[in-house]
Design a protein around this motif. Structure first.
Motif, PDB file in Angstrom:
ATOM      1  N   THR A  77      52.890  71.658  45.485  1.00 27.44           N
ATOM      2  CA  THR A  77      51.667  71.813  45.659  1.00 27.44           C
ATOM      3  C   THR A  77      50.841  72.894  44.981  1.00 27.44           C
ATOM      4  OG1 THR A  77      51.894  73.470  47.522  1.00 27.44           O
ATOM      5  CG2 THR A  77      52.137  71.321  48.158  1.00 27.44           C
ATOM      6  N   PHE A  78      51.781  73.725  44.104  1.00 25.78           N
ATOM      7  CA  PHE A  78      51.424  74.912  43.119  1.00 25.78           C
ATOM      8  C   PHE A  78      50.913  74.345  41.899  1.00 25.78           C
ATOM      9  CE2 PHE A  78      52.817  77.140  47.200  1.00 25.78           C
ATOM     10  CZ  PHE A  78      51.849  78.096  47.090  1.00 25.78           C
ATOM     11  N   THR A  79      51.975  73.409  41.395  1.00 29.05           N
ATOM     12  CA  THR A  79      52.097  72.959  40.051  1.00 29.05           C
ATOM     13  C   THR A  79      52.474  71.599  39.925  1.00 29.05           C
ATOM     14  OG1 THR A  79      52.754  73.311  37.883  1.00 29.05           O
ATOM     15  CG2 THR A  79      54.139  74.079  39.764  1.00 29.05           C
ATOM     16  N   PRO A  80      51.952  70.968  39.145  1.00 25.59           N
ATOM     17  CA  PRO A  80      52.284  69.465  38.732  1.00 25.59           C
ATOM     18  C   PRO A  80      53.510  69.497  37.805  1.00 25.59           C
ATOM     19  CG  PRO A  80      50.306  69.984  37.465  1.00 25.59           C
ATOM     20  CD  PRO A  80      50.679  71.037  38.295  1.00 25.59           C
ATOM     21  N   LYS A  81      53.870  70.652  37.129  1.00 25.95           N
ATOM     22  CA  LYS A  81      55.017  70.647  36.216  1.00 25.95           C
ATOM     23  C   LYS A  81      56.250  70.145  36.736  1.00 25.95           C
ATOM     24  CE  LYS A  81      53.216  73.924  32.945  1.00 25.95           C
ATOM     25  NZ  LYS A  81      53.635  75.230  32.073  1.00 25.95           N
ATOM     26  N   PRO A  82      57.432  69.747  36.356  1.00 23.14           N
ATOM     27  CA  PRO A  82      58.537  69.560  36.883  1.00 23.14           C
ATOM     28  C   PRO A  82      59.319  70.752  37.098  1.00 23.14           C
ATOM     29  CG  PRO A  82      58.627  68.700  34.653  1.00 23.14           C
ATOM     30  CD  PRO A  82      57.294  69.371  34.752  1.00 23.14           C
ATOM     31  N   ILE A  83      60.028  70.783  38.258  1.00 24.27           N
ATOM     32  CA  ILE A  83      60.905  71.842  38.717  1.00 24.27           C
ATOM     33  C   ILE A  83      62.292  71.949  37.508  1.00 24.27           C
ATOM     34  CG2 ILE A  83      62.604  72.934  40.376  1.00 24.27           C
ATOM     35  CD1 ILE A  83      60.463  71.832  42.326  1.00 24.27           C
ATOM     36  N   VAL A  84      62.370  72.788  36.764  1.00 18.49           N
ATOM     37  CA  VAL A  84      63.622  73.157  35.905  1.00 18.49           C
ATOM     38  C   VAL A  84      64.903  73.399  36.903  1.00 18.49           C
ATOM     39  CG1 VAL A  84      64.797  74.563  34.108  1.00 18.49           C
ATOM     40  CG2 VAL A  84      62.346  74.106  34.268  1.00 18.49           C
ATOM     41  N   ASP A  85      65.943  72.505  36.233  1.00 20.87           N
ATOM     42  CA  ASP A  85      67.434  72.853  36.878  1.00 20.87           C
ATOM     43  C   ASP A  85      67.942  73.941  36.405  1.00 20.87           C
ATOM     44  OD1 ASP A  85      69.759  72.767  37.740  1.00 20.87           O
ATOM     45  OD2 ASP A  85      70.508  70.884  37.000  1.00 20.87           O
ATOM     46  N   ALA A  86      67.703  75.219  37.089  1.00 18.06           N
ATOM     47  CA  ALA A  86      68.063  76.426  36.551  1.00 18.06           C
ATOM     48  C   ALA A  86      69.679  76.473  36.461  1.00 18.06           C
ATOM     49  CB  ALA A  86      67.720  77.521  37.402  1.00 18.06           C
TER      50      ALA A  86
END
Length: 136
Positions: A58-67
């Protein structure tokens, strides 16, 4: 008023992440927590906001990085002394984290170790004795 920092981290399992951060000394603030986010108080000026993946989106459309596989940021906290550095890293490791993901730093006046949290976010814990820092 001192500036505050709110570190926002995406987490796969909110309960597991919250338990991990409580184990290393953070305290949950229920006023800013629900079933999609946990506000973890590290100090009077440092807060870690743990957000489920849907809430993060809901805060960013960027994909979540697999840390666990890639690195985007490394966070560093100060510690009172060398023993506190070791204690936090050992506690993190005992509660699902991974100790010493980066080389231990021991420069005499500065000592640091690192750990990954349960989602792979890297934290460095550092102690510096400025009275022992080499001059020049």
């Amino acid at each position: 008023m001192p500036k505050q920092i709110f570190v926002n981290l995406p987490v796969a399992d909110l309960h597991k992440a919250r338990s991990f951060y409580e184990a290393i000394g953070a305290v949950n603030n229920p006023q800013f927590s629900d079933d999609t986010v946990a506000c973890m108080v590290v100090s009077d000026t440092i807060y870690v906001m743990l957000l489920t993946h849907p809430r993060w989106a809901t805060f960013t459309p960027k994909p979540i990085v697999d840390a666990h596989a890639a690195s985007e940021v490394m966070l560093c906290l100060s510690a009172e002394d060398r023993a506190a550095v070791d204690a936090m890293v050992e506690t993190a490791s005992a509660h699902g984290g991974k100790a010493d993901v980066n080389p231990v730093q021991d420069h005499g006046f500065m000592y640091g170790r690192s750990f990954e949290d349960v989602d792979g976010h890297i934290w460095e814990i550092m102690f510096m004795d400025m009275s022992q820092m080499p001059q020049g």
